[in-house]
Design a protein around this motif. Structure first.
Motif, PDB file in Angstrom:
ATOM      1  N   ASN A   1       0.052   3.405  -0.568  1.00 45.42           N
ATOM      2  CA  ASN A   1       0.615   4.508  -0.074  1.00 45.42           C
ATOM      3  C   ASN A   1       1.812   4.675   0.368  1.00 45.42           C
ATOM      4  N   LYS A   2       2.564   5.449   0.023  1.00 44.47           N
ATOM      5  CA  LYS A   2       3.972   5.765   0.794  1.00 44.47           C
ATOM      6  C   LYS A   2       3.970   6.834   1.424  1.00 44.47           C
ATOM      7  N   LEU A   3       4.077   6.949   2.905  1.00 50.78           N
ATOM      8  CA  LEU A   3       4.034   8.005   3.681  1.00 50.78           C
ATOM      9  C   LEU A   3       5.241   8.283   4.419  1.00 50.78           C
ATOM     10  N   ASN A   4       5.496   9.504   4.844  1.00 53.88           N
ATOM     11  CA  ASN A   4       6.721   9.832   5.534  1.00 53.88           C
ATOM     12  C   ASN A   4       6.239  10.399   6.774  1.00 53.88           C
TER      13      ASN A   4
END
Length: 162
Positions: free
Chosen positions: A2-5
């Motif tokens: 997962n790429k989170l910000n």
């Protein structure tokens, strides 16, 4: 994977003029705390003022030592004073500023990671976010609500408190 910000919210003021009277006074007290800085090695003075819910203001300044790791930042000087002198008080807000004769500080100076971790612990203990004002003398002020905006992955381990 997962790429989170991460996103943080903060307020920026060009000067103290945009702040309310209570915040202006706290920044002024942080500026006064610079006078007690003991910083003969770095010549980089840091002052903080912390307003408690009981109306008291606790000030702190950085304290250096020739054995560099033995010194302490202004924020932790004030926070540990609160922990020992006013253990049940709740921190409402704190202002932090810096000054040096070596160069012109152009932007607000923020707290180091160790100080942020201690601030995060105070928030956890008091179950209330702390408002932080980073004040550049005669310049910009950054106002942030809550240490998680500055240290989103603060260390907390609940099993240690058991």
């Amino acid at each position: 994977m997962n790429k989170l910000n991460l996103t943080i919210n903060y307020e920026s003021y060009k000067s103290l003029a945009g702040l309310n009277d209570e915040d202006k006074a706290l920044c002024s007290q942080a500026e006064q705390a610079l006078k007690t800085s003991y910083s003969p090695y770095s010549n980089f003075k840091v002052g903080t003022a912390i307003r408690l819910n009981n109306g008291k203001v606790v000030m702190g300044s950085n304290q250096e030592n020739v054995a560099y790791p033995s010194g302490l930042c202004a924020e932790r000087v004030a926070l540990f004073t609160i922990g020992s002198a006013f253990p049940d008080a709740v921190i409402e807000s704190m202002a932090i500023t810096a000054q040096t004769d070596n160069f012109k500080i152009m932007n607000p100076v923020t707290s180091c990671g160790a100080c942020l971790q201690v601030m995060a612990e105070f928030e956890l203990k008091q179950k209330k976010e702390i408002e932080v004002l980073f004040y550049c003398l005669n310049g910009e002020v950054i106002k942030i609500k809550g240490i998680k905006s500055l240290l989103p992955f603060a260390f907390f381990e609940g099993r240690l408190a058991v």
